[in-house]
Design a protein around this motif. Structure first.
Motif, PDB file in Angstrom:
ATOM      1  N   ARG A  97       0.293  -5.787   1.478  1.00 39.61           N
ATOM      2  CA  ARG A  97      -0.346  -6.604   0.551  1.00 39.61           C
ATOM      3  C   ARG A  97      -1.657  -6.886   1.020  1.00 39.61           C
ATOM      4  NH1 ARG A  97      -0.171  -6.935  -4.228  1.00 39.61           N
ATOM      5  NH2 ARG A  97      -0.655  -9.020  -4.641  1.00 39.61           N
ATOM      6  N   ALA A  98      -1.927  -6.663   2.199  1.00 38.95           N
ATOM      7  CA  ALA A  98      -3.282  -6.858   3.018  1.00 38.95           C
ATOM      8  C   ALA A  98      -4.255  -5.585   2.642  1.00 38.95           C
ATOM      9  CB  ALA A  98      -3.189  -7.246   4.466  1.00 38.95           C
ATOM     10  N   SER A  99      -3.643  -4.177   2.466  1.00 42.40           N
ATOM     11  CA  SER A  99      -4.348  -3.088   2.301  1.00 42.40           C
ATOM     12  C   SER A  99      -5.371  -2.969   1.084  1.00 42.40           C
ATOM     13  CB  SER A  99      -3.267  -1.977   1.931  1.00 42.40           C
ATOM     14  OG  SER A  99      -4.294  -0.951   1.501  1.00 42.40           O
ATOM     15  N   ALA A 100      -6.375  -2.508   1.353  1.00 42.87           N
ATOM     16  CA  ALA A 100      -7.283  -2.471   0.067  1.00 42.87           C
ATOM     17  C   ALA A 100      -6.836  -1.865  -1.020  1.00 42.87           C
ATOM     18  CB  ALA A 100      -8.561  -1.946   0.642  1.00 42.87           C
ATOM     19  N   ARG A 101      -5.787  -1.039  -0.765  1.00 39.56           N
ATOM     20  CA  ARG A 101      -5.010  -0.285  -1.883  1.00 39.56           C
ATOM     21  C   ARG A 101      -4.756  -1.526  -2.982  1.00 39.56           C
ATOM     22  NH1 ARG A 101      -4.361   3.499  -5.152  1.00 39.56           N
ATOM     23  NH2 ARG A 101      -2.154   3.816  -6.201  1.00 39.56           N
ATOM     24  N   GLU A 102      -4.581  -2.694  -2.697  1.00 37.91           N
ATOM     25  CA  GLU A 102      -4.179  -3.816  -3.766  1.00 37.91           C
ATOM     26  C   GLU A 102      -5.459  -4.250  -4.753  1.00 37.91           C
ATOM     27  OE1 GLU A 102      -6.020  -7.628  -4.782  1.00 37.91           O
ATOM     28  OE2 GLU A 102      -6.021  -7.019  -2.555  1.00 37.91           O
ATOM     29  N   THR A 103      -6.632  -3.773  -4.311  1.00 34.96           N
ATOM     30  CA  THR A 103      -7.886  -3.913  -5.195  1.00 34.96           C
ATOM     31  C   THR A 103      -7.933  -3.108  -6.339  1.00 34.96           C
ATOM     32  OG1 THR A 103      -9.210  -2.636  -4.051  1.00 34.96           O
ATOM     33  CG2 THR A 103      -9.266  -4.701  -3.336  1.00 34.96           C
ATOM     34  N   VAL A 104      -7.276  -1.996  -6.659  1.00 38.41           N
ATOM     35  CA  VAL A 104      -7.040  -1.299  -7.497  1.00 38.41           C
ATOM     36  C   VAL A 104      -6.658  -2.072  -8.860  1.00 38.41           C
ATOM     37  CG1 VAL A 104      -4.615  -0.281  -7.401  1.00 38.41           C
ATOM     38  CG2 VAL A 104      -6.416   0.967  -8.770  1.00 38.41           C
ATOM     39  N   ALA A 105      -5.617  -3.012  -8.801  1.00 33.27           N
ATOM     40  CA  ALA A 105      -5.085  -3.745  -9.755  1.00 33.27           C
ATOM     41  C   ALA A 105      -6.214  -4.645 -10.105  1.00 33.27           C
ATOM     42  CB  ALA A 105      -3.976  -4.546  -9.709  1.00 33.27           C
ATOM     43  N   ARG A 106      -7.369  -5.144  -9.300  1.00 31.15           N
ATOM     44  CA  ARG A 106      -8.428  -6.221  -9.628  1.00 31.15           C
ATOM     45  C   ARG A 106      -9.306  -5.252 -10.436  1.00 31.15           C
ATOM     46  NH1 ARG A 106      -9.549  -9.780  -4.468  1.00 31.15           N
ATOM     47  NH2 ARG A 106      -7.656  -9.673  -3.404  1.00 31.15           N
ATOM     48  N   VAL A 107      -9.626  -4.153 -10.092  1.00 31.72           N
ATOM     49  CA  VAL A 107     -10.501  -3.075 -10.901  1.00 31.72           C
ATOM     50  C   VAL A 107     -10.142  -3.247 -12.416  1.00 31.72           C
ATOM     51  CG1 VAL A 107     -11.716  -1.166 -10.693  1.00 31.72           C
ATOM     52  CG2 VAL A 107     -11.731  -2.102  -8.898  1.00 31.72           C
ATOM     53  N   VAL A 108      -8.768  -2.762 -12.446  1.00 34.24           N
ATOM     54  CA  VAL A 108      -8.112  -2.618 -13.689  1.00 34.24           C
ATOM     55  C   VAL A 108      -8.580  -3.779 -14.711  1.00 34.24           C
ATOM     56  CG1 VAL A 108      -6.395  -2.150 -15.274  1.00 34.24           C
ATOM     57  CG2 VAL A 108      -6.576  -0.839 -13.175  1.00 34.24           C
ATOM     58  N   ALA A 109      -8.036  -4.944 -14.163  1.00 40.14           N
ATOM     59  CA  ALA A 109      -8.017  -6.039 -15.013  1.00 40.14           C
ATOM     60  C   ALA A 109      -9.713  -6.553 -15.151  1.00 40.14           C
ATOM     61  CB  ALA A 109      -7.235  -7.292 -14.155  1.00 40.14           C
ATOM     62  N   GLY A 110     -10.318  -6.180 -14.175  1.00 37.06           N
ATOM     63  CA  GLY A 110     -11.845  -6.582 -14.173  1.00 37.06           C
ATOM     64  C   GLY A 110     -12.549  -5.640 -15.160  1.00 37.06           C
ATOM     65  N   SER A 169       0.985  -1.085   0.082  1.00 43.80           N
ATOM     66  CA  SER A 169      -0.008   0.000   0.159  1.00 43.80           C
ATOM     67  C   SER A 169       0.913   1.139  -0.089  1.00 43.80           C
ATOM     68  CB  SER A 169      -1.003   0.118   1.257  1.00 43.80           C
ATOM     69  OG  SER A 169      -0.268  -0.033   2.428  1.00 43.80           O
ATOM     70  N   HIS A 170       2.030   1.279   0.597  1.00 44.69           N
ATOM     71  CA  HIS A 170       2.922   2.465   0.619  1.00 44.69           C
ATOM     72  C   HIS A 170       4.203   2.199   0.029  1.00 44.69           C
ATOM     73  CE1 HIS A 170      -0.458   3.356   3.438  1.00 44.69           C
ATOM     74  NE2 HIS A 170      -0.024   4.771   3.240  1.00 44.69           N
ATOM     75  N   GLY A 171       4.359   1.348  -0.987  1.00 48.63           N
ATOM     76  CA  GLY A 171       5.560   1.121  -1.617  1.00 48.63           C
ATOM     77  C   GLY A 171       5.469   2.128  -2.887  1.00 48.63           C
ATOM     78  N   LEU A 172       6.208   1.887  -4.103  1.00 52.33           N
ATOM     79  CA  LEU A 172       6.388   2.830  -5.018  1.00 52.33           C
ATOM     80  C   LEU A 172       5.079   2.689  -5.743  1.00 52.33           C
ATOM     81  CD1 LEU A 172       9.666   2.591  -6.918  1.00 52.33           C
ATOM     82  CD2 LEU A 172       8.547   4.557  -5.866  1.00 52.33           C
ATOM     83  N   ALA A 173       4.390   1.603  -6.100  1.00 53.50           N
ATOM     84  CA  ALA A 173       3.301   1.254  -7.045  1.00 53.50           C
ATOM     85  C   ALA A 173       2.523   0.113  -6.815  1.00 53.50           C
ATOM     86  CB  ALA A 173       3.756   1.251  -8.428  1.00 53.50           C
ATOM     87  N   VAL A 174       1.587  -0.059  -7.197  1.00 46.74           N
ATOM     88  CA  VAL A 174       0.551  -1.387  -7.410  1.00 46.74           C
ATOM     89  C   VAL A 174       0.350  -1.408  -8.541  1.00 46.74           C
ATOM     90  CG1 VAL A 174      -0.215  -1.175  -5.135  1.00 46.74           C
ATOM     91  CG2 VAL A 174      -1.465  -0.193  -6.932  1.00 46.74           C
ATOM     92  N   GLY A 175       0.067  -2.779  -8.999  1.00 46.30           N
ATOM     93  CA  GLY A 175      -0.267  -3.013 -10.666  1.00 46.30           C
ATOM     94  C   GLY A 175      -0.247  -4.435 -10.878  1.00 46.30           C
TER      95      GLY A 175
END
Lengths: 321, 321, 321, 321
Positions: free
Chosen positions: D124-137, D17-23
């Motif tokens: 990794r447990a942050s809801a921030r991670e779900t942004v990648a799911r939405v892009v792919a979804g 959640s607070h690294g450089l990027a999610v994707g």
């Protein structure tokens, strides 16, 4: 864990050479395929004897028991389970090996990996295991038809009194459309390489010109176009960038000589001594002829897996029963 | 789909040669590993130039951007994501290829497979893709340490004015304990074969004595025991029944000559004519030297995947940070 | 293809309800485990009758045939293959269903998917298939021991003359260390959800407080710490962020009433008419009691897969034989 | 390792959640699909704010960077790589948590699993991670079109001053043909269950009548046929034996209240004491509205994976660009 091949058309096998049975589960076969049991019997006979006549084919066919996935000879789309009993089972041949490792065999490595092994024959490492590949491969051949897969002995190692031989097998796949194979890690050549090198005694693999290509200059090696999309030579073996180009797919597999010599050899005991032993069991002196049908089976399994679309939707892809 | 390698230690790569970036996600790396960025830079420099000095290594190291999975230089156990921008990006070099297929390249097969392609360079089929393998391979080498993996050029094809060359690479893995590899389909030799044959331009693979073993008699081929569990020869290449036996793992990879000739070649147009073209892009005449580090990377990825237990549990397996 | 569960500890099953046999291959089981055949027999008896006494357990134990992977009662590390013959096989019960689809069953959906089906009972959709899960689950329980898994009937649906019932099963896993489960997609709760919802007739799943949690306010829901790392409540069901926290793992599974009513129902014919039919076959009116052992089996298979390190390396993890 | 979803249509994500990027990398998308960037922007805006207007959608769309797999807006069939920078990055908010575990969060379990963690937010447990799911979804929705997937808030937990809320989301999939889903372990309901329970804060899942079905009698529960193959009720939620029956697929997901309370809570320190802390970071009091688009994304990814044939062969399945 090493006992499963394929993702979309998937064979999982089981069986030690001297256990109750060997067999497998073939998953992902399209529904509605009438299994050609005669062709399957011929392939099994080729595996057992290297050649086939009507008698041997029938005997082999009868020995496979299908437990599920086939109703009235037609596939249901559900897992096809099959087994072959290990009928003439003579584990006492192997008593000498309970505490000793043969040279050139997997006895030592299985012990290192698992801390336990079935010393009666090669266990999972025995060529007995390949019978399951041939059963599944015969079905896979039907799935990829009219693609044709033909392997033959190309060279045999030198003949010598009282010794074993290896050789090379050449395989040719014709009728395969351009576009089969995946980029990067699952290139058609890469997947065939894994498939072939997984056969017992396989020790080398090459596509097309293979090792000879490493000694060519580029202008000699490169396969030049004809205007119809075929090429004048086929040094690449029918694959560019991991994907079939419509030319025949051609490859070669090297097999080392049978590891079980017909003479006494020094086995390594668990105590760390060398013990001369006449290794029991019944072994051929040359398995290259019998390997041809296993090469074909693994090629068919590889193609059926990569041609996933075809495999699942019989209706779309025009498979006939 | 071909872009993922490994089950337990798994690399998924992306990137066309002339898109924005190439990169990948490495999953399954144990937590707590301090990534050796200098070693990684050296491997990248070897890939780019075939050799390395301090200057090139540093330049290469800087070009990789890690997006996740590493905090203060130490792995978190979460996916390691990285990318390398395609900086000197000259897609106009490739305008001539918008409607034509080069010989010896994957242009035609990608078109056949996908019905669309990025004609600017080789797309996914370009050797540009291998940079992601080298990044992940450098980390994999740390994971499998103290196992050592060393590849070197063994032979180069003939030199000729105005032409390209291939050659062979020999790789030797030392320090690997007995017991690594899986029976049947995921034999160590089989997985290495897939890994190596997935490298662009690879066209042949052999373990140990390889094709030469097919010309030996059994009593010459068989690796005889010493009482300490080593063998007097290593014709099998350190693997029995698919599982390492504690001897060095040895294999060889053949690479065909670079497919892009420095002269005009006939390209096949979509209209079905042959058009002489001086193919653009910037290409080496020989890539065998640069391939050595890719061979090492793929070997390290293969071992890290097969040595799953080691990979996940840093504490048990004594990995040091 | 849906017939395989797990990656590191992997069960592949086969078998139509009225074919020759049902069974499976369990791969990834550590070597050196002495299979507790009595416990296995007890689980099979619970599946068959809902309860168990010494007689039924013994009868069930005898009916499983192990074909490979076990030598003298001890696992070899190789695939464990097993089968159970479909002894009292009365397919003629189902002749009425050759051209008609029962309500509440998978007859219609299998026909839509495969274009062919085994109309004799539910085919792969039959609860008969779960016998393979129970066999593999009994072994998985040993692999994850001393973790204990206990499922029990929590509620039964209303009893009514001449009708079928559903209910809920509650399962509790104790002795599981913190740290089991994977982030993101393979969260422990997510994998358990798939496992449970794959059981025939399962229609709902919840962890811990489940649907009731959606009606709580945060300060009521949140599980507060004790200083020893346990929590005062366990509303989350023992899992945080997909990973076990050392508290008992608790979940609940809802089962709908048995779909085969003991009265005439209207079946849909292939011709598009409704035909009142007294559906044949022999069916319970309530399967919730029998489902408890299947819930336990699937939980054990899920844990054994997620605890991969434990599964493969018996020596390190201290599994006793 | 938990960071990959799907076999045939496969998303692998990365990012703390607070690294450089999610994707992530989305592999297996058919070639030739023109990605609807506006729809993607709308879905991202829904995820961020729960609602969407033109302004927010555009801002969100701009923040995703596609690195590979798309040329001129059209998919190439190669891996689609994308990343979203973590722009407003304030890790100092989390200094208090370097040595303490929040209640109701994954801090403790990540530490137990990996022996190391990124304490800055949920990693990794942050809801921030779900942004990648939405892009792919969003891309998956296009792949499965004209199947329509719509999720909405069904219930919200009680509102209370100074507290957080949960609730339930109901999802309805229409236009799905009969025949999608796999028997046994990969039943449509089972795969949806895994998909939904993998969403942060999800704690319950039910198909159709769900837990209420466990309280019905069979003759009430069973979905009776109409002569046209539809059913009069849809208690089963559109799935029989794991395979879609052509009726709408209906399911419900329960979310527990947001775990981060707006008041001081006792955190557990590594030293084993309880320390009252006002947990930093910026958190909503209710995430159920925002969860609807994540539920849709995971449903789309599940369907795209199960409808493999469609996914790979755009030509056959009539996907329009």
């Amino acid at each position: 864990m090493g006992n499963t091949f394929g993702t979309h058309f998937r064979l999982t096998t089981y069986g030690e050479s001297h256990g109750l049975a060997v067999g497998g589960i073939l998953d992902g076969c399209p529904a509605g395929l009438r299994v050609d049991m005669e062709a399957l019997g011929r392939d099994l006979a080729r595996r057992r004897t290297g050649t086939v006549d009507g008698t041997t084919a029938r005997r082999e066919e009868d020995s496979v028991e299908f437990h599920a996935g086939i109703l009235d000879g037609v596939t249901l789309g559900t897992p096809i389970a099959f087994g072959i009993k290990n009928r003439d089972y003579r584990p006492e041949d192997y008593d000498l090996l309970a505490d000793a490792y043969r040279p050139g065999h997997a006895d030592y490595t299985y012990q290192a990996k698992y801390g336990i092994r079935d010393h009666r024959g090669g266990g999972r490492a025995s060529a007995r295991e390949t019978v399951a590949r041939v059963v599944a491969g015969a079905i896979a051949k039907q799935v990829v038809a009219p693609v044709a897969i033909a392997a033959e002995v190309e060279t045999l190692g030198p003949e010598a009194a009282n010794d074993t031989r290896g050789g090379t097998v050449r395989c040719r796949i014709t009728g395969l459309r351009a576009g089969v194979g995946e980029p990067v890690f699952d290139k058609l050549g890469a997947r065939l390489a894994q498939a072939m090198m997984s056969i017992p005694s396989a020790i080398g693999f090459e596509m097309g010109a293979g090792f000879a290509a490493a000694r060519m200059i580029g202008s000699e090696y490169i396969d030049r176009w004809n205007a119809d999309g075929t090429t004048r030579t086929n040094h690449c073996g029918g694959v560019q960038g991991g994907i079939s180009n419509g030319m025949p797919v051609e490859f070669r597999v090297a097999f080392h000589p049978v590891a079980t010599l017909p003479t006494e050899v020094e086995c390594l005991t668990e105590g760390g001594t060398l013990r001369p032993t006449l290794v029991g069991g019944r072994h051929d002196r040359c398995q290259v002829t019998r390997a041809t049908v296993i090469v074909e089976a693994m090629a068919a399994l590889t193609l059926a897996d990569l041609m996933e679309g075809r495999c699942r939707r019989a209706d779309i892809d025009g498979l006939t029963n």
